[in-house]
Structure formats: structure tokens, C-alpha cells
Design an enzyme around this catalytic site. Structure first.
Site, PDB file in Angstrom:
ATOM      1  CG  ASP A  85      -1.609   7.940   1.078  1.00  0.00           C
ATOM      2  OD1 ASP A  85      -0.724   8.624   1.097  1.00  0.00           O
ATOM      3  OD2 ASP A  85      -2.923   8.178   0.728  1.00  0.00           O
ATOM      4  NE  ARG A 107      -8.809  13.805  -3.998  1.00  0.00           N
ATOM      5  CZ  ARG A 107      -8.368  13.106  -3.065  1.00  0.00           C
ATOM      6  NH1 ARG A 107      -9.550  12.721  -2.232  1.00  0.00           N
ATOM      7  NH2 ARG A 107      -7.214  12.731  -2.476  1.00  0.00           N
ATOM      8  CG  ASP A 113      -6.882 -13.307  -1.061  1.00  0.00           C
ATOM      9  OD1 ASP A 113      -7.825 -12.772  -1.673  1.00  0.00           O
ATOM     10  OD2 ASP A 113      -6.164 -14.208  -1.295  1.00  0.00           O
ATOM     11  CG  PHE A 151      -4.272  -7.859   6.181  1.00  0.00           C
ATOM     12  CD1 PHE A 151      -2.830  -7.958   6.732  1.00  0.00           C
ATOM     13  CD2 PHE A 151      -5.136  -8.305   7.192  1.00  0.00           C
ATOM     14  CE1 PHE A 151      -2.538  -8.211   7.739  1.00  0.00           C
ATOM     15  CE2 PHE A 151      -4.991  -8.766   8.450  1.00  0.00           C
ATOM     16  CZ  PHE A 151      -3.250  -8.559   8.825  1.00  0.00           C
ATOM     17  CG  ASP A 166      -1.425   1.188   1.671  1.00  0.00           C
ATOM     18  OD1 ASP A 166      -2.058   1.914   0.836  1.00  0.00           O
ATOM     19  OD2 ASP A 166      -1.404   1.823   2.777  1.00  0.00           O
ATOM     20  NE  ARG A 214      -9.156   9.113  -7.457  1.00  0.00           N
ATOM     21  CZ  ARG A 214      -8.811   8.914  -6.357  1.00  0.00           C
ATOM     22  NH1 ARG A 214      -8.890   7.860  -5.791  1.00  0.00           N
ATOM     23  NH2 ARG A 214      -8.787  10.042  -5.346  1.00  0.00           N
TER      24      ARG A 214
HETATM   25  O1  M1P Z   1      -4.507   6.110   1.171  1.00  0.00           O
HETATM   26  C1  M1P Z   1      -5.146   5.938  -0.046  1.00  0.00           C
HETATM   27  C2  M1P Z   1      -6.260   6.891  -0.553  1.00  0.00           C
HETATM   28  O2  M1P Z   1      -5.569   7.969  -0.760  1.00  0.00           O
HETATM   29  C3  M1P Z   1      -6.384   9.346  -0.862  1.00  0.00           C
HETATM   30  O3  M1P Z   1      -7.081   9.573   0.161  1.00  0.00           O
HETATM   31  P1  M1P Z   1      -7.355  10.927   0.978  1.00  0.00           P
HETATM   32  O4  M1P Z   1      -7.392  11.765  -0.012  1.00  0.00           O
HETATM   33  O5  M1P Z   1      -8.785  10.844   1.657  1.00  0.00           O
HETATM   34  O6  M1P Z   1      -6.537  11.005   2.087  1.00  0.00           O
HETATM   35  C4  M1P Z   1      -7.390   9.060  -2.101  1.00  0.00           C
HETATM   36  O7  M1P Z   1      -6.839   9.151  -3.276  1.00  0.00           O
HETATM   37  C5  M1P Z   1      -7.954   7.594  -1.941  1.00  0.00           C
HETATM   38  O8  M1P Z   1      -8.784   7.440  -3.003  1.00  0.00           O
HETATM   39  C6  M1P Z   1      -7.148   6.399  -1.514  1.00  0.00           C
HETATM   40  O9  M1P Z   1      -7.851   5.359  -1.293  1.00  0.00           O
END
Ligand code: M1P
Length: 252
Positions: free
Chosen positions: A15, A138, A227, A225, A13, A127
Site C-alpha cells: 500500500d 472493515r 534495520d 527500513f 511494501d 488474522r
Molecule cells: O498498508 C498496510 C495495511 O493495509 C490495511 O490497512 P487499512 O485497511 O487501515 O488501510 C490493513 O490490511 C493493515 O493491516 C495493513 O497493515
């Protein structure tokens, strides 16, 4: 040094796992990931679109699809291998305009009834493989993003919206997932991160590690995770990801 094991892959992943939320990867972490590519194969699997994943993951300036063998954006609905697009799925084709508009109209109406510390623009981001619904908008600044995230923790704005969506659309076959800090990802059942495993079926891979921070039920890393095909690892930060990788791949 042990040779590259092409039958093992690490899926990450983005973020909270390789970077701080919506931030750039650090030079140290990027260097470490490059070192990891000498041990096993590497894939990124993010909920974000490719543009955002690239902004976060290309500290060196080279495009992310050139730096990693597999880049699965939008949960793998858009997939790149060695810099080439190998798959792209469309939510419009899957659902049809009528159903999608029903949902989008309801989402916009519901968000128009919420009062927040601030609201900016782009409340629905369309998207290829998912719809991202964002109550603060956003186009908010980093400070406004953090302000919303804190407000949401206290007032459960997104959780309440998800409940509303579920109640309104029980039979549409849609998932409403709180993936990041400010938004909700909306996609058909099954189009979660497990979708990306389809692209790895004929790659001769036997061991699939997955690393993510949102692995609890309801989090956008949970399905992949849990799966049975993957060995799931929960991480608390990029530093923790690195620590766990060092244990697996760099201890003697
Ligand atoms: O961590 C993944 C997520 O990142 C963004 O989330 P947010 O802007 O809410 O922090 C988005 O791009 C979301 O689609 C994605 O799952």
C-alpha cells in the site's frame, strides 16, 4: 542487458509503495515489476493478509504467489516462496486465548465509546499473525473509508486509541501500529516487517533493498527500513518507487 543478480533482492511494501492505498496495482507498474525480476530478486512484504495482497497485486489475474518469488503477508508471519507456503505463525498460540481476549474485549469496549461519521461491521479482524482493529469497521465502502481517513486526520481517533491501548497493556509485549488508512495492527514485539528477513537468511542474498512509504518511527515500515541489514528507501507513491528503481537498476 546485465544478467539477473541473485545476490540482490528488492523488498516492497504494498500500500502506498506499489499501489495506491487498498487499490489495485496499475498494469504499467506490474509490467515494470516483471521487468525488475530480470535484474534482481523480488519480495513483497505487506501488513495485510494474503487475500488482500492478492486483490491488490494481481492485475493480470494470476495469483500473486505465482507472480513473485517471495510473498510475505502479515509482515512475513505468513510466507510463500515460489507459490508454496513456507511459514505460518499463529498469534493465538503465541499469546494464549486469555491474554488475547483481554485485549479484544478492551478494544471493542473502547471503540464502542467513540462517535464517528459512520460505523459499519468487522471492528476486529483476526488474522494468523496479527489482530487488525478498525474503528469504522472493515466492511465500510471505499467512500466511507475515505471519509474515516479524513476524520481521523482531524480528530486523531487511531492515535488516541493507541495511547489508550498502551496505557492499559504496558506489559503485554504488544505493538500497536497505524499501518494503513482506517485501522491499527496489533502484534507481539518483533513481529514487524523485519520478521520477513528470517525467510531470506539462507538464500545467498548479500544486498537487501527495502522500499516503503511509512518509514518514519511509528509507521509499519520503520523497523525494516532502519534495520542494518537493509538499504532503506522512503517513497512517496508508486511512481516515486518506480523512479527510484530506474535510478538503481536501469541507468546504463
Ligand atoms: O498498508 C498496510 C495495511 O493495509 C490495511 O490497512 P487499512 O485497511 O487501515 O488501510 C490493513 O490490511 C493493515 O493491516 C495493513 O497493515
Amino acid at each position: 542487458m546485465a544478467e539477473l543478480d541473485t545476490s540482490t533482492i528488492c523488498l516492497f511494501d504494498v500500500d502506498g509503495t506499489l499501489t495506491a492505498p487498498r487499490q489495485r496495482i496499475t498494469d504499467e507498474m506490474e509490467e515494470f515489476l516483471q521487468k525488475l525480476t530480470t535484474k534482481c530478486r523480488v519480495a513483497l512484504v505487506g501488513g495485510s493478509d494474503l487475500k488482500k495482497i492478492n486483490e491488490q497485486m494481481s492485475a493480470s489475474g494470476e495469483h500473486v504467489i505465482q507472480r513473485y518469488e517471495f510473498v510475505f503477508s502479515e509482515n512475513g508471519l505468513v510466507a510463500h516462496k515460489n507459490g508454496e507456503l513456507i511459514h505460518k505463525e499463529s498469534i493465538v498460540q503465541y499469546f494464549g486465548e486469555e491474554k488475547l481476549q483481554k485485549f479484544i474485549n478492551f478494544a471493542l469496549k473502547s471503540m464502542s465509546e467513540i462517535e464517528l461519521p459512520c460505523k459499519r461491521g468487522t471492528f476486529v479482524e483476526f488474522r494468523s499473525g496479527l489482530i487488525n482493529v478498525c474503528p469504522v469497521g472493515r466492511s465500510c465502502s471505499q467512500a466511507e473509508r475515505e471519509q474515516f481517513a479524513a476524520f481521523d486526520k482531524e480528530h486523531h481517533v487511531r492515535e488516541k486509541l493507541v495511547e489508550k491501548f498502551k496505557k492499559q497493556f504496558p506489559d503485554l509485549g504488544l505493538q500497536f501500529i497505524i499501518g494503513g488508512q482506517i485501522s491499527i495492527d496489533v502484534y507481539p514485539d518483533g513481529w514487524d516487517k523485519r520478521y520477513s528477513l528470517k525467510h531470506l537468511e539462507n538464500e545467498g542474498i548479500k544486498t537487501f533493498y527495502f522500499f516503503g512509504d511509512k518509514t518514519n518511527p511509528g509507521g509499519n515500515d520503520h523497523e525494516i527500513f532502519a534495520d542494518p541489514r537493509t538499504i532503506g528507501h522512503t517513497v512517496t507513491s508508486p511512481d516515486d518507487t518506480r523512479r527510484q528503481l530506474e535510478e538503481i537498476f536501469f541507468k546504463n
